[in-house]
Design a protein around this motif. Structure first.
Motif, PDB file in Angstrom:
ATOM      1  N   GLU A   1       1.106  -1.258   0.047  1.00 48.53           N
ATOM      2  CA  GLU A   1      -0.260  -0.194   0.316  1.00 48.53           C
ATOM      3  C   GLU A   1       1.031   1.385   0.096  1.00 48.53           C
ATOM      4  O   GLU A   1       0.140   2.592  -0.835  1.00 48.53           O
ATOM      5  CB  GLU A   1      -1.282   0.189   1.054  1.00 48.53           C
ATOM      6  CG  GLU A   1      -2.266   1.097   1.128  1.00 48.53           C
ATOM      7  CD  GLU A   1      -3.147   0.979   2.007  1.00 48.53           C
ATOM      8  OE1 GLU A   1      -4.133   1.616   2.321  1.00 48.53           O
ATOM      9  OE2 GLU A   1      -3.284  -0.214   2.468  1.00 48.53           O
ATOM     10  N   THR A   2       1.751   1.394   0.655  1.00 46.97           N
ATOM     11  CA  THR A   2       2.603   2.215   0.861  1.00 46.97           C
ATOM     12  C   THR A   2       3.387   2.434  -0.878  1.00 46.97           C
ATOM     13  O   THR A   2       3.316   4.040  -1.079  1.00 46.97           O
ATOM     14  CB  THR A   2       3.649   1.948   2.141  1.00 46.97           C
ATOM     15  OG1 THR A   2       3.507   2.176   2.848  1.00 46.97           O
ATOM     16  CG2 THR A   2       4.984   3.529   1.781  1.00 46.97           C
ATOM     17  N   THR A   3       4.194   1.374  -1.456  1.00 45.08           N
ATOM     18  CA  THR A   3       4.715   1.760  -2.214  1.00 45.08           C
ATOM     19  C   THR A   3       4.138   1.986  -3.391  1.00 45.08           C
ATOM     20  O   THR A   3       4.798   2.895  -4.495  1.00 45.08           O
ATOM     21  CB  THR A   3       5.920   0.998  -2.912  1.00 45.08           C
ATOM     22  OG1 THR A   3       4.599  -0.876  -3.159  1.00 45.08           O
ATOM     23  CG2 THR A   3       6.440   0.091  -1.671  1.00 45.08           C
ATOM     24  N   ALA A   4       2.955   1.827  -3.201  1.00 45.81           N
ATOM     25  CA  ALA A   4       1.691   1.990  -4.054  1.00 45.81           C
ATOM     26  C   ALA A   4       2.105   3.526  -4.435  1.00 45.81           C
ATOM     27  O   ALA A   4       1.350   3.486  -5.199  1.00 45.81           O
ATOM     28  CB  ALA A   4       0.279   1.023  -4.283  1.00 45.81           C
ATOM     29  N   ALA A   5       0.479   3.446  -3.304  1.00 47.39           N
ATOM     30  CA  ALA A   5       0.711   5.480  -3.319  1.00 47.39           C
ATOM     31  C   ALA A   5       2.257   6.086  -3.585  1.00 47.39           C
ATOM     32  O   ALA A   5       1.260   7.165  -4.042  1.00 47.39           O
ATOM     33  CB  ALA A   5       0.763   5.872  -2.123  1.00 47.39           C
ATOM     34  N   GLN A   6       2.938   5.497  -3.200  1.00 51.03           N
ATOM     35  CA  GLN A   6       4.269   6.804  -3.758  1.00 51.03           C
ATOM     36  C   GLN A   6       4.481   6.690  -5.488  1.00 51.03           C
ATOM     37  O   GLN A   6       4.907   7.644  -5.793  1.00 51.03           O
ATOM     38  CB  GLN A   6       5.833   5.638  -2.574  1.00 51.03           C
ATOM     39  CG  GLN A   6       5.522   6.296  -1.360  1.00 51.03           C
ATOM     40  CD  GLN A   6       6.915   5.600  -1.152  1.00 51.03           C
ATOM     41  OE1 GLN A   6       7.387   4.283  -1.580  1.00 51.03           O
ATOM     42  NE2 GLN A   6       7.504   5.122   0.278  1.00 51.03           N
TER      43      GLN A   6
END
Length: 155
Positions: free
Chosen positions: A15-20
């Protein structure tokens, strides 16, 4: 000349890297710099944008140059919709006006697929345009820092 590079974060996404990845795409597109934007895509990237098909970085640059010559004062918001492995789904809105001064809000969804080096190798975009009055605009330039990570209202 466009150079070959990797573009972190790399798949598989959480979720964090996709949002980045989504925020980085929004930031790049808001520069309205076709050469800069094209560097996020593989040399042979395949796009479907509305009814157009684009293949490769050179065509991406040509497509974006033409787009931003027509869609003046373009400003974009993207939001992560979902992710799995090397794929991300995004919803977005942008506003722009044409040469006559008519403003539009464009709504859409994109499906993205990435190579192992973090470059996008496939992009499919479905987009609908809504004419709006200038006083109804909601998107003014790049997203301010205090709005990052927040959902953008549909209406």
């Amino acid at each position: 000349m466009l150079s070959v590079m990797s573009r972190p974060p790399f798949p598989p996404f959480d979720e964090t890297t996709a949002a980045q990845k989504v925020q980085a795409a929004e930031d790049a597109w808001n520069t309205r710099d076709p050469e800069k934007v094209a560097l996020a895509y593989t040399e042979d990237s395949v796009w479907r944008n509305r009814d157009q098909h684009v293949v490769g970085r050179a065509e991406i640059v040509k497509f974006l140059t033409s787009k931003w010559e027509r869609e003046l004062d373009y400003a974009l918001r993207k939001e992560l919709w979902g992710f799995r492995g090397n794929r991300i789904a995004v919803r977005f809105q942008y506003e722009s006006h044409d040469a006559s001064g008519q403003w539009f809000r464009s709504y859409g969804n994109e499906l993205w697929e990435f190579s192992d080096d973090g470059l996008m190798r496939r992009r499919e975009a479905s987009i609908n345009d809504l004419p709006i009055n200038e006083q109804d605009r909601r998107i003014f330039g790049p997203r301010p820092e205090e709005e990052r990570g927040k959902s953008f209202p549909l209406f």
